[in-house]
Design an enzyme around this catalytic site. Structure first.
Site, PDB file in Angstrom:
ATOM      1  N   ALA A 136      -6.065 -36.861  19.911  1.00 17.86           N
ATOM      2  CA  ALA A 136      -5.149 -37.983  20.159  1.00 17.86           C
ATOM      3  C   ALA A 136      -5.131 -39.000  19.023  1.00 17.86           C
ATOM      4  CB  ALA A 136      -5.515 -38.681  21.468  1.00 17.86           C
TER       5      ALA A 136
ATOM      6  N   LYS B  14      -7.865 -41.106  18.201  1.00 12.71           N
ATOM      7  CA  LYS B  14      -8.620 -42.310  18.527  1.00 12.71           C
ATOM      8  C   LYS B  14      -9.522 -42.786  17.381  1.00 12.71           C
ATOM      9  CE  LYS B  14     -11.592 -39.232  21.239  1.00 12.71           C
ATOM     10  NZ  LYS B  14     -10.681 -38.067  21.052  1.00 12.71           N
TER      11      LYS B  14
ATOM     12  N   GLU C   5     -18.170 -41.768  17.298  1.00 10.58           N
ATOM     13  CA  GLU C   5     -18.938 -40.680  17.883  1.00 10.58           C
ATOM     14  C   GLU C   5     -19.388 -39.698  16.815  1.00 10.58           C
ATOM     15  OE1 GLU C   5     -18.846 -37.954  21.866  1.00 10.58           O
ATOM     16  OE2 GLU C   5     -16.939 -38.591  21.009  1.00 10.58           O
TER      17      GLU C   5
ATOM     18  N   TYR D  74     -17.738 -23.739  21.937  1.00 10.33           N
ATOM     19  CA  TYR D  74     -16.384 -23.189  21.878  1.00 10.33           C
ATOM     20  C   TYR D  74     -16.393 -21.659  21.815  1.00 10.33           C
ATOM     21  CZ  TYR D  74     -14.411 -27.846  21.376  1.00 10.33           C
ATOM     22  OH  TYR D  74     -14.031 -29.142  21.598  1.00 10.33           O
TER      23      TYR D  74
ATOM     24  N   ASP E 243     -14.767 -45.504  19.296  1.00 10.29           N
ATOM     25  CA  ASP E 243     -13.815 -44.431  19.570  1.00 10.29           C
ATOM     26  C   ASP E 243     -14.218 -43.605  20.801  1.00 10.29           C
ATOM     27  OD1 ASP E 243     -15.938 -42.946  18.580  1.00 10.29           O
ATOM     28  OD2 ASP E 243     -14.736 -41.792  17.151  1.00 10.29           O
TER      29      ASP E 243
ATOM     30  N   GLU F 282     -12.386 -25.725  16.749  1.00 11.15           N
ATOM     31  CA  GLU F 282     -11.450 -26.262  17.746  1.00 11.15           C
ATOM     32  C   GLU F 282     -10.197 -25.399  17.925  1.00 11.15           C
ATOM     33  OE1 GLU F 282     -12.185 -31.108  17.375  1.00 11.15           O
ATOM     34  OE2 GLU F 282     -10.480 -30.178  16.357  1.00 11.15           O
TER      35      GLU F 282
END
Length: 380
Positions: A189, A191, A209, A221, A260, A321
């Site tokens: 998003a 952030k 983070e 993942y 964040d 990801e």
């Protein structure tokens, strides 16, 4: 994540209501080019190079993601908006507004139509004195001289008198009304990018983070069932430690803290990734920690639809990801929205950024700042 460029612009006017033109110019620059961080006093100076009314001149220090050429293109647009049309005719003329790029990251830049630093700045006191007033410790990379050296050696002996101040756009964006802001959002998003940009513009301390340091994340993942519990437990421990340390060690030179993430995201992700028995165990540990954690004065949730999130994830190119599914992102989004609905004592602001690019488009970034300002105006 892009690092913002630090730019000095010179603005001037010698027609009509000159102060009003300069204030309009500052507004347009803030809305279309970059965040106006500092503004010098307005200096009244004689017209330079031709006979005309005196000029009002000032300098701006801005943060922007735009390149020099993109800045120049925006400058020409703003000048046209304000009734100034640059001519191919040589010489100097009266003008409603004049905007010049003086410095770009204190670097050298040259094309046939644009040279930075401005090649005549050392000969123009109406540029040098406003730069000095910005208190930036400016250094000219071409001439290898500081701003004080440039002023002492300047051949221009015009009388430049400070006569007024301009309105600062940042004064209307009262983010420092909050001591602690948390900005959340689904994966992709933006952030962290927004937190970094806000901190840079508003002199805030960041809490970011440390997901990249988590050894379980790539493994998760690949095999979610096996690595979900150690991943969530390691995130919880790290978030607790980081927030506790960073909020306890408040930087006296910063105006507020912007993070964040909020610690509650641990429970949102755990509910999606863990099985029923693991989640019950996790929840009992989380509740103990959560009671001890400070709550943000403002909790911002950046909403984006799943299609946009997947596109963002693809573009930033983190290999671990790339296999994130639509279903997983939608579960996370539902988790956040359910959490927000349940938090009656949390000051929440939801901003839909699906069709906005607050990195490339200054107007979209200002939209977010305005949403925060409106929230501040309603009280908290």
């Amino acid at each position: 994540m892009k690092v913002q460029n630090k730019v000095i612009l010179s603005i001037g006017s010698n027609q009509g209501n000159k102060l009003d033109y300069l204030n309009q110019c500052v507004h347009f620059i803030h809305q279309q080019i970059g965040t106006v961080i500092k503004i010098s006093k307005v200096f009244q100076t004689p017209s330079w190079g031709f006979e005309s009314d005196d000029f009002f001149n000032a300098c701006l220090y801005i943060h922007t993601n735009k390149s020099p050429q993109n800045i120049l293109n925006k400058i020409l647009t703003i000048e046209n908006q304000m009734g100034r049309f640059r001519s191919e005719q040589l010489g100097y003329f009266p003008r409603t507004i004049d905007i010049d790029i003086i410095s770009f990251n204190e670097e050298l830049f040259e094309t046939p139509e644009l040279k930075i630093p401005h090649r005549e700045m050392q000969n123009r006191l109406f540029v040098l004195l406003p730069i000095l007033d910005l208190k930036l410790d400016y250094f000219n990379p071409l001439l290898k001289k500081s701003i004080t050296e440039l002023i002492s050696e300047c051949s221009d002996k015009s009388v430049c008198t400070p006569v007024a101040s301009l309105n600062s756009p940042l004064q209307s964006h009262t983010l420092n009304a909050f001591n602690y802001i948390a900005i959340e959002g689904n994966i992709g998003a933006g952030k962290t990018t927004l937190v970094t940009k806000i901190a840079d513009d508003f002199n805030a301390k960041t809490v970011l983070e440390r997901f990249a340091d988590n050894p379980f994340l790539p493994k998760f993942y690949e095999d979610q069932n096996r690595y979900a519990f150690p991943l969530e437990m390691s995130f919880l421990a790290d978030r607790y430690q980081q927030i506790s340390d960073d909020l306890a060690q408040f930087d006296l030179f910063k105006d507020f803290i912007v993070a964040d993430y909020h610690i509650f995201k641990s429970l949102i992700f755990a509910k999606v990734t863990l099985g029923e028995e693991e989640f019950r165990l996790y929840r009992s540990l989380f509740d103990i920690i959560y009671r001890e954690m400070p709550k943000p004065d403002l909790y911002i949730y950046l909403y984006q639809n799943t299609e946009k999130l997947l596109n963002n994830i693809k573009q930033r190119g983190r290999s671990y990801e790339q296999e994130i599914s639509t279903e997983y992102l939608e579960k996370i989004n539902r988790g956040y929205l359910d959490y927000i609905k349940s938090q009656t004592d949390l000051n929440v602001l939801i901003i839909d950024v699906t069709n906005r690019d607050f990195v490339e488009n200054q107007e979209d970034y200002i939209f977010i700042l305005d949403e925060i300002r409106n929230k501040t105006g309603r009280g908290f």
